[in-house]
Design a protein around this motif. Sequence first.
Motif, PDB file in Angstrom:
ATOM      1  N   SER A  42       0.845  -1.199   0.000  1.00  0.00           N
ATOM      2  CA  SER A  42       0.000   0.000   0.000  1.00  0.00           C
ATOM      3  C   SER A  42       0.875   1.241   0.000  1.00  0.00           C
ATOM      4  O   SER A  42       2.017   1.230   0.474  1.00  0.00           O
ATOM      5  CB  SER A  42      -0.932   0.010   1.211  1.00  0.00           C
ATOM      6  OG  SER A  42      -0.201  -0.002   2.421  1.00  0.00           O
ATOM      7  N   GLY A  43       0.322   2.317  -0.548  1.00  0.00           N
ATOM      8  CA  GLY A  43       1.013   3.601  -0.583  1.00  0.00           C
ATOM      9  C   GLY A  43       0.001   4.692  -0.872  1.00  0.00           C
ATOM     10  O   GLY A  43      -1.178   4.408  -1.107  1.00  0.00           O
ATOM     11  N   VAL A  44       0.449   5.924  -0.888  1.00  0.00           N
ATOM     12  CA  VAL A  44      -0.474   7.040  -1.098  1.00  0.00           C
ATOM     13  C   VAL A  44      -0.724   7.277  -2.582  1.00  0.00           C
ATOM     14  O   VAL A  44      -1.869   7.403  -3.012  1.00  0.00           O
ATOM     15  CB  VAL A  44       0.058   8.322  -0.424  1.00  0.00           C
ATOM     16  CG1 VAL A  44      -0.879   9.500  -0.694  1.00  0.00           C
ATOM     17  CG2 VAL A  44       0.217   8.112   1.078  1.00  0.00           C
ATOM     18  N   THR A  45       0.337   7.314  -3.372  1.00  0.00           N
ATOM     19  CA  THR A  45       0.232   7.704  -4.775  1.00  0.00           C
ATOM     20  C   THR A  45       0.977   6.715  -5.664  1.00  0.00           C
ATOM     21  O   THR A  45       2.086   6.277  -5.312  1.00  0.00           O
ATOM     22  CB  THR A  45       0.821   9.119  -4.979  1.00  0.00           C
ATOM     23  OG1 THR A  45       0.057  10.050  -4.198  1.00  0.00           O
ATOM     24  CG2 THR A  45       0.779   9.548  -6.440  1.00  0.00           C
ATOM     25  N   VAL A  64      -3.459   2.092  -3.719  1.00  0.00           N
ATOM     26  CA  VAL A  64      -3.145   3.500  -3.488  1.00  0.00           C
ATOM     27  C   VAL A  64      -4.422   4.328  -3.381  1.00  0.00           C
ATOM     28  O   VAL A  64      -5.507   3.897  -3.769  1.00  0.00           O
ATOM     29  CB  VAL A  64      -2.268   4.086  -4.620  1.00  0.00           C
ATOM     30  CG1 VAL A  64      -0.906   3.421  -4.663  1.00  0.00           C
ATOM     31  CG2 VAL A  64      -2.976   3.993  -5.970  1.00  0.00           C
ATOM     32  N   HIS A  65      -4.247   5.532  -2.884  1.00  0.00           N
ATOM     33  CA  HIS A  65      -5.323   6.526  -2.851  1.00  0.00           C
ATOM     34  C   HIS A  65      -5.354   7.321  -4.158  1.00  0.00           C
ATOM     35  O   HIS A  65      -6.414   7.589  -4.706  1.00  0.00           O
ATOM     36  CB  HIS A  65      -5.106   7.456  -1.664  1.00  0.00           C
ATOM     37  CG  HIS A  65      -6.127   8.535  -1.519  1.00  0.00           C
ATOM     38  ND1 HIS A  65      -7.485   8.292  -1.568  1.00  0.00           N
ATOM     39  CD2 HIS A  65      -5.996   9.877  -1.317  1.00  0.00           C
ATOM     40  CE1 HIS A  65      -8.147   9.432  -1.399  1.00  0.00           C
ATOM     41  NE2 HIS A  65      -7.265  10.404  -1.263  1.00  0.00           N
ATOM     42  N   GLY A 228      -5.185   6.024   5.259  1.00  0.00           N
ATOM     43  CA  GLY A 228      -6.294   5.214   4.780  1.00  0.00           C
ATOM     44  C   GLY A 228      -5.855   3.979   4.010  1.00  0.00           C
ATOM     45  O   GLY A 228      -6.329   2.858   4.281  1.00  0.00           O
ATOM     46  N   ALA A 229      -4.951   4.142   3.052  1.00  0.00           N
ATOM     47  CA  ALA A 229      -4.528   2.998   2.226  1.00  0.00           C
ATOM     48  C   ALA A 229      -3.911   1.883   3.066  1.00  0.00           C
ATOM     49  O   ALA A 229      -4.287   0.719   2.906  1.00  0.00           O
ATOM     50  CB  ALA A 229      -3.584   3.457   1.120  1.00  0.00           C
TER      51      ALA A 229
END
Length: 253
Positions: A42-45, A64-65, A228-229
């Motif tokens: 998981s990661g943000v971008t 990702v988000h 969140g992710a």
Amino acid sequence: MSTDRQTLLHAFDTLLQPERFRDYGPNGLQVEGRAPIHKLVSGVTACRALIDAAIEAGADAILVHHGLFWRGQDGTVTGWMKQRLARLLAHDINLFAYHLPLDAHPVLGNNAQLGARLGLEASGRFGEQDLGFFGHRAEGGAFADADALAGRLRDVLGRRVTQVGGTRAPIERIAWCSGGAQGYFEAAIAAGAQAFITGEISEPQAHLARECEVVFYACGHHATERYGAPALAAHVAREFGLAHEFIEIDNPA
């Protein structure tokens, strides 16, 4: 243990219900990779640095988000888009992305997870699509003043916070919405907030904060959407017995 791509997609969709949202791009499976899933990153971008790190970590899927595709793009696969897609396709890695649905989830979402880390308890929602959270300090009482809340934000997020407006009065009613939600400020004011927490600030909000005597805190788009992710990925990984790793790619924005 492992699962398959479609089962993982169904689990994400069941939790986040993306069909409920009007969004800026596609939610769900954005790039199809191999069917069996053993490890989830998981990661943000979905930037190149995250994709490279996920390849190194042996990921079968990335969550990702901020995904690759957004409304208004020209649709060409050149430059940075080619480089990111080429890596995913060459290594047969699935890319899952959830934008507004991940902001909104009442437990695993960016706003819920941000509030929990700040010690805030939500009592309601506000703003377009009910993405904004409204509440108070979970442990009871209030923040002593605007500077006390700013200190809490700096301590939790580990970065500088832009604060516009200030008050020596205790702050009890707090609204928050992660990322680029500065446009929600007027709705937060209308909801009775004494303070509003988000990622970014634009020129009009500084004037509104001073004129309406509601403190505005801009804490960083990335910094407010880091939680969140990994929360969602960890939850689903536990359900299916998958390996999970959150990979942080720092971003000062």
